[in-house]
Design a protein around this motif. Structure first.
Motif, short mmCIF file in Angstrom:
data_model
loop_
_atom_site.label_atom_id
_atom_site.label_comp_id
_atom_site.label_asym_id
_atom_site.label_seq_id
_atom_site.Cartn_x
_atom_site.Cartn_y
_atom_site.Cartn_z
N THR A 153 0.83 -1.20 0.00
CA THR A 153 0.00 0.00 0.00
C THR A 153 0.86 1.25 0.00
N GLN A 156 2.37 2.05 -3.48
CA GLN A 156 1.45 2.63 -4.46
C GLN A 156 1.03 4.05 -4.10
N VAL A 159 3.98 6.33 -4.90
CA VAL A 159 4.08 6.53 -6.35
C VAL A 159 3.01 7.51 -6.82
N ALA A 160 1.79 7.36 -6.26
CA ALA A 160 0.71 8.27 -6.64
C ALA A 160 1.01 9.71 -6.24
N LEU A 180 3.96 -3.13 -8.68
CA LEU A 180 3.38 -2.12 -7.79
C LEU A 180 3.94 -0.72 -8.06
N GLY A 181 5.06 -0.64 -8.78
CA GLY A 181 5.61 0.65 -9.14
C GLY A 181 6.93 0.99 -8.48
N ARG A 268 -4.95 2.86 -10.45
CA ARG A 268 -3.63 3.19 -9.92
C ARG A 268 -3.38 2.59 -8.53
N PHE A 269 -4.31 1.80 -8.05
CA PHE A 269 -4.13 1.16 -6.75
C PHE A 269 -4.85 -0.17 -6.73
N TRP A 270 -4.18 -1.20 -6.22
CA TRP A 270 -4.80 -2.49 -5.98
C TRP A 270 -4.03 -3.19 -4.88
#
Length: 303
Positions: A153, A156, A159-160, A180-181, A268-270
């Motif tokens: 979490t 992400q 990154v956001a 996940l980035g 953009r999130f999971w």
């Protein structure tokens, strides 16, 4: 109602399913019919007697929940009966047929109950740590323990915010971490050098989710203890002058529940669910959580 409870501290075998009175909401609370409940590491630590928040025995368990509102308390205006919501069980009794919530949000349309139940504590904890470190655009963040519920979490969300993220994980999770980035590195000897190969000048901030005794290395990478937050190493935090982030002492970040929907709907999130269990198999869910190396979340399916 049926609920999970333990009457003594110990291993997963102390958990039992019992009948308890149905709860009813007070002012500001809602009651939900629980459809799913997430499993958090703090819960098995409490069950073992490793953490204590002043509660006696017997104790219920379960904080993350998702379900349908069926009663609302005085003054509630944000949700109504029939709404799908997720949030935090007020009395730590979410592994049950009903739960009372003060901190809640509408479940984003793209999510089912199982996926939503894995989010609340991970969202709050990750957001709190990022806020405390003032993670934002242009900065570089290192996350130690980046593929569990909280770590994934935090990756992400950072990154956001526009941050560059480097994350540590085991060899089997390197590709997952990239998805996940984050830029992945492996744990173990030479980790600091592997991080410096990606960020020669070090990082701006570091979050310790794993609690595996590497705070001195994180301080070195981040240029000082003030740039490091640990979520898992209380003894190390005292020894090395690192902030131990605790929602009870620091103030919570439950505003994150109402903000994540935009990221989810934008793709953009999971946060993947590793396994699900019926309520009656909560002991096995605790056993797996305690063993570690879970990718994503473990969730009980109740109704």
């Amino acid at each position: 109602m049926k609920a999970a409870q333990f009457s003594r501290f110990g291993g997963p075998e102390v958990l039992e399913i019992v009948e308890l009175p149905d709860p009813h909401p007070g002012p500001g609370q809602v009651r939900i019919v629980v459809h799913a409940a997430g499993i958090n590491a703090s819960e098995w630590k409490i069950r073992k007697g490793m953490l204590s928040f002043g509660a006696g025995l017997p104790q219920t368990t379960g904080r993350d929940v998702a379900g349908v509102v069926d009663e609302v308390g005085e003054g509630v205006t944000d949700v109504t009966v029939g709404d799908r919501v997720f949030g935090i069980s007020d009395d730590g009794a979410g592994a049950a047929e009903f739960a009372l919530l003060t901190f809640r949000a509408i479940i984003p349309p793209a999510l089912g109950f199982v996926d939503a139940a894995g989010l609340p504590c991970a969202l709050e904890t990750a957001t709190r740590s990022l806020d405390q470190l003032k993670v934002g655009a242009g900065g570089t963040l290192f996350i130690n323990g980046a593929t569990g519920g909280i770590g994934g979490t935090a990756v992400q969300l950072a990154v956001a915010r526009g941050a560059r993220v480097i994350g540590a994980a085991g060899p089997a999770n390197q590709n997952y971490l990239s998805l996940l980035g984050a830029e992945p590195v492996t744990y173990g000897e030479g980790m600091v050098e592997r991080v410096r190969a990606l960020a020669p000048d070090g990082v701006d901030a570091a979050v310790d989710v794993a609690g595996n005794g590497i705070l001195p290395q994180l301080i070195e990478l981040a240029g000082g203890a003030e740039n490091v937050v640990t979520l898992a190493d209380f003894e190390g935090s005292e020894k090395h002058g690192v902030h131990f982030s605790n929602g009870f002492a620091d103030g919570h970040a439950f505003h994150s529940l109402g903000q994540v929907g935009e990221l989810i709907e934008a793709g953009r999130f999971w946060l993947p669910v590793d396994r699900t269990f019926p309520l009656e198999e909560i002991a096995e869910a605790h056993r797996l959580s305690e063993r570690g190396r879970v990718r994503g979340r473990l969730v009980l399916v109740i109704n």
